[in-house]
Motif scaffolding. Sequence first.
Motif, mmCIF file in Angstrom:
data_model
loop_
_atom_site.group_PDB
_atom_site.id
_atom_site.type_symbol
_atom_site.label_atom_id
_atom_site.label_comp_id
_atom_site.label_asym_id
_atom_site.label_seq_id
_atom_site.Cartn_x
_atom_site.Cartn_y
_atom_site.Cartn_z
ATOM 1 N N ALA A 244 35.693 31.870 109.347
ATOM 2 C CA ALA A 244 34.336 31.513 109.769
ATOM 3 C C ALA A 244 33.366 31.925 108.687
ATOM 4 O O ALA A 244 33.480 33.018 108.117
ATOM 5 N N GLY A 245 32.417 31.042 108.400
ATOM 6 C CA GLY A 245 31.403 31.327 107.393
ATOM 7 C C GLY A 245 31.120 30.099 106.551
ATOM 8 O O GLY A 245 31.569 28.987 106.856
ATOM 9 N N ILE A 246 30.373 30.286 105.474
ATOM 10 C CA ILE A 246 30.019 29.188 104.587
ATOM 11 C C ILE A 246 31.192 28.900 103.660
ATOM 12 O O ILE A 246 31.629 29.761 102.903
ATOM 13 N N ASN A 247 31.714 27.663 103.711
ATOM 14 C CA ASN A 247 32.865 27.317 102.877
ATOM 15 C C ASN A 247 32.409 26.920 101.468
ATOM 16 O O ASN A 247 31.227 27.008 101.138
ATOM 17 N N VAL A 248 33.350 26.462 100.640
ATOM 18 C CA VAL A 248 33.029 26.253 99.227
ATOM 19 C C VAL A 248 32.080 25.092 98.982
ATOM 20 O O VAL A 248 31.531 24.971 97.892
ATOM 21 N N VAL A 249 31.881 24.209 99.964
ATOM 22 C CA VAL A 249 30.921 23.127 99.756
ATOM 23 C C VAL A 249 29.565 23.462 100.359
ATOM 24 O O VAL A 249 28.664 22.632 100.389
ATOM 25 N N GLY A 250 29.416 24.703 100.844
ATOM 26 C CA GLY A 250 28.111 25.146 101.323
ATOM 27 C C GLY A 250 27.834 24.840 102.779
ATOM 28 O O GLY A 250 26.676 24.841 103.205
ATOM 29 N N MET A 251 28.878 24.590 103.586
ATOM 30 C CA MET A 251 28.684 24.273 104.997
ATOM 31 C C MET A 251 29.328 25.351 105.863
ATOM 32 O O MET A 251 30.404 25.870 105.539
ATOM 33 N N PHE A 252 28.700 25.654 107.013
ATOM 34 C CA PHE A 252 29.297 26.602 107.931
ATOM 35 C C PHE A 252 30.506 25.974 108.615
ATOM 36 O O PHE A 252 30.446 24.840 109.093
ATOM 37 N N GLU A 253 31.600 26.717 108.654
ATOM 38 C CA GLU A 253 32.844 26.228 109.236
ATOM 39 C C GLU A 253 33.521 27.358 110.000
ATOM 40 O O GLU A 253 33.611 28.487 109.517
ATOM 41 N N ALA A 254 33.992 27.064 111.205
ATOM 42 C CA ALA A 254 34.812 27.991 111.985
ATOM 43 C C ALA A 254 36.118 27.271 112.275
ATOM 44 O O ALA A 254 36.107 26.213 112.909
ATOM 45 N N SER A 255 37.239 27.824 111.817
ATOM 46 C CA SER A 255 38.492 27.069 111.853
ATOM 47 C C SER A 255 39.685 27.935 112.212
ATOM 48 O O SER A 255 39.696 29.145 111.980
ATOM 49 N N CYS A 256 40.686 27.264 112.789
ATOM 50 C CA CYS A 256 41.996 27.867 113.064
ATOM 51 C C CYS A 256 43.052 27.024 112.351
ATOM 52 O O CYS A 256 42.989 25.798 112.415
ATOM 53 N N TRP A 257 44.031 27.662 111.725
ATOM 54 C CA TRP A 257 44.944 26.884 110.888
ATOM 55 C C TRP A 257 46.308 27.557 110.741
ATOM 56 O O TRP A 257 46.461 28.766 110.934
ATOM 57 N N ILE A 258 47.304 26.735 110.437
ATOM 58 C CA ILE A 258 48.620 27.215 110.048
ATOM 59 C C ILE A 258 48.956 26.568 108.710
ATOM 60 O O ILE A 258 48.686 25.392 108.488
ATOM 61 N N LEU A 259 49.522 27.360 107.808
ATOM 62 C CA LEU A 259 49.780 26.909 106.440
ATOM 63 C C LEU A 259 51.184 27.334 106.034
ATOM 64 O O LEU A 259 51.527 28.517 106.083
ATOM 65 N N SER A 260 51.998 26.373 105.653
ATOM 66 C CA SER A 260 53.394 26.625 105.311
ATOM 67 C C SER A 260 53.523 27.575 104.130
ATOM 68 O O SER A 260 52.772 27.491 103.153
ATOM 69 N N CYS A 261 54.517 28.475 104.202
ATOM 70 C CA CYS A 261 54.782 29.381 103.089
ATOM 71 C C CYS A 261 55.191 28.623 101.833
ATOM 72 O O CYS A 261 54.969 29.087 100.718
ATOM 73 N N GLU A 262 55.782 27.465 102.017
ATOM 74 C CA GLU A 262 56.158 26.667 100.861
ATOM 75 C C GLU A 262 54.918 26.294 100.052
ATOM 76 O O GLU A 262 54.960 26.218 98.832
ATOM 77 N N ASN A 263 53.805 26.054 100.732
ATOM 78 C CA ASN A 263 52.550 25.802 100.027
ATOM 79 C C ASN A 263 51.978 27.071 99.422
ATOM 80 O O ASN A 263 51.415 27.048 98.333
ATOM 81 N N LEU A 264 52.121 28.187 100.135
ATOM 82 C CA LEU A 264 51.580 29.438 99.613
ATOM 83 C C LEU A 264 52.223 29.818 98.288
ATOM 84 O O LEU A 264 51.579 30.417 97.423
ATOM 85 N N GLN A 265 53.476 29.469 98.112
ATOM 86 C CA GLN A 265 54.155 29.795 96.858
ATOM 87 C C GLN A 265 53.551 29.029 95.682
ATOM 88 O O GLN A 265 53.741 29.402 94.531
ATOM 89 N N GLN A 266 52.828 27.959 95.979
ATOM 90 C CA GLN A 266 52.194 27.186 94.922
ATOM 91 C C GLN A 266 50.753 27.610 94.697
ATOM 92 O O GLN A 266 50.055 27.029 93.864
ATOM 93 N N ALA A 267 50.289 28.652 95.406
ATOM 94 C CA ALA A 267 48.866 28.988 95.413
ATOM 95 C C ALA A 267 48.238 29.164 94.034
ATOM 96 O O ALA A 267 47.107 28.726 93.824
ATOM 97 N N PRO A 268 48.903 29.802 93.066
ATOM 98 C CA PRO A 268 48.222 29.985 91.779
ATOM 99 C C PRO A 268 47.903 28.674 91.073
ATOM 100 O O PRO A 268 47.021 28.626 90.226
ATOM 101 N N ARG A 269 48.593 27.579 91.407
ATOM 102 C CA ARG A 269 48.319 26.331 90.694
ATOM 103 C C ARG A 269 47.862 25.211 91.623
ATOM 104 O O ARG A 269 47.029 24.393 91.246
#
Length: 519
Positions: free
Chosen positions: A386-411
């Motif tokens: 919850a808060g101002i996201n990178v495009v400058g808009m307030f957002e409150a969100s719930c999410w699930i994100l695969s670990c397979e994607n997390l392993q790619q996080a640096p790129r």
Amino acid sequence: MTSIWLVLLELYLAAASRPYRARVVAGNPIVPKSCADRNHCESVFPDCLINASLAGPIKKAAEDQVDILVFPEAYGPDDPYSCTKPDTLLPAPGTMLCPDGVAVTSWWAKVACLAKQHRVLVVLGVYDWGACTPGPDPFLHRPFQCFGNLTMFNKAVAFGIDGTLLAVHHKHHLAHSLLPKENISQKRDGLVYNPGPLGVYNDDVCAAWPVPDSTTFMSHFGVKFGMIICHEINFASPVRSMIKEGVRDVIFPTQWGGSYGGYFGGTQSGFAVAHQVNLLSANGMNGGSGIWPADPNKPPVQIISTETTPDDPTPQRFGTLDLESPAAAKLPPVMAPAPVHPLRSKTRLLEASHMPTTELSLPEVHCQLDLHDAGGKGLFLFGASAGINVVGMFEASCWILSCENLQQAPRMIPDFARIAFWPVTEEDLAACKGAAPLTFTGTPKLEITAPGSNFFLPVGQCQDTSVPTPRPRTEAAGVAHRLMLATQCPLSFGAIRSFSQVEFEDPQCPSGFCPSPTL
């Protein structure tokens, strides 16, 4: 008296609307060597570019009985200022651009004649000139470039089958976002402290249209269209205005991509489903093009290929779908302005084979994940933000994100996680190392309670960046909203993003980082 007749004509055409065949162009112009010389400065659109990248697709659309053909945003020279001599300025919408027996010289008249010759409604994104707009760029804090009394605007232009200029849309929300200082967050006492902003990213060389431009037009097949350009999809305006004016079909030229272009499909699908409108998306970059029906049970056309070859580094693809204009769109009531503070998150690393009910709460959002009827395998991150996201808009969100994607996080990770300011810690990356793809044998139940939000965007994508079918949607569950997420594919992520939409939106400015001087 004339305005009354125009209203009556629109009502008649709306009542007489019919199913239509839409096509979007994925990819930027294929520029021949003969057209690559920037010194000739014939026009914003030289003849060689019109012949190479417009005439062929329009002719082929006519052969395939396509009613409306949409090209991407800025479908022309990369640098609009390479030639500073403007064509004659575009006339007012409704002007006949291609009269019978009259030679035409301007680029826009030549495109209008192609639309008339082949009887295809053509929408084209282009940089073009307009009256100089005073004031500084709200993101780079410098004056817009003006040449005499003219400057460049980012426009979407619609040409009718009779050679008329149907509509001109001016982009108001320039492309920008806040860049985080790093890709890794820090977790302390259960709260994720997202990296602070490094600065402002801005890829738009044009002036901002002073106010959101609510642009609509009636097609020859009785469907009323609205137009938005690229970054404008993130804001309530001008979308709310268009829906109030009867728009149920939205045209969306864009240049949204880079390495994560394919991950933009989930947002486009969610936009169409949440507003109950058809969305025609033509993206100049790899991935992110498609045609998204309002009905989540109807399959979309999604162009996700990023294949390139040395001989064809920017392949051009086309997506075609038969559509019916929805009977009604969805317009949530406006809310009070949202709180303005930097975005913060809570996260928990979970295993899909476990079947608990897990809850996470922040002051503006409560998230609940129920896996009792899901089952499956793979590690994933469950989060609340919850808060101002990178495009400058307030957002409150719930999410699930695969670990397979997390392993790619640096790129590269999905754009949703980037908007949430990379809520990924070193501990998450270490725990996720070597994790299997995230799969479910049933359906996870993800619910959000966000009292300050009025707009709920369902998002979900598979590991191959395709959107699951039936497409994600939300339904009311008491005071909460529940994500309906198909899980036949290895899942990349699923989310309910919520916003506090007001009638007019511009980026917000929390203490410590300001993408604009709005507040």
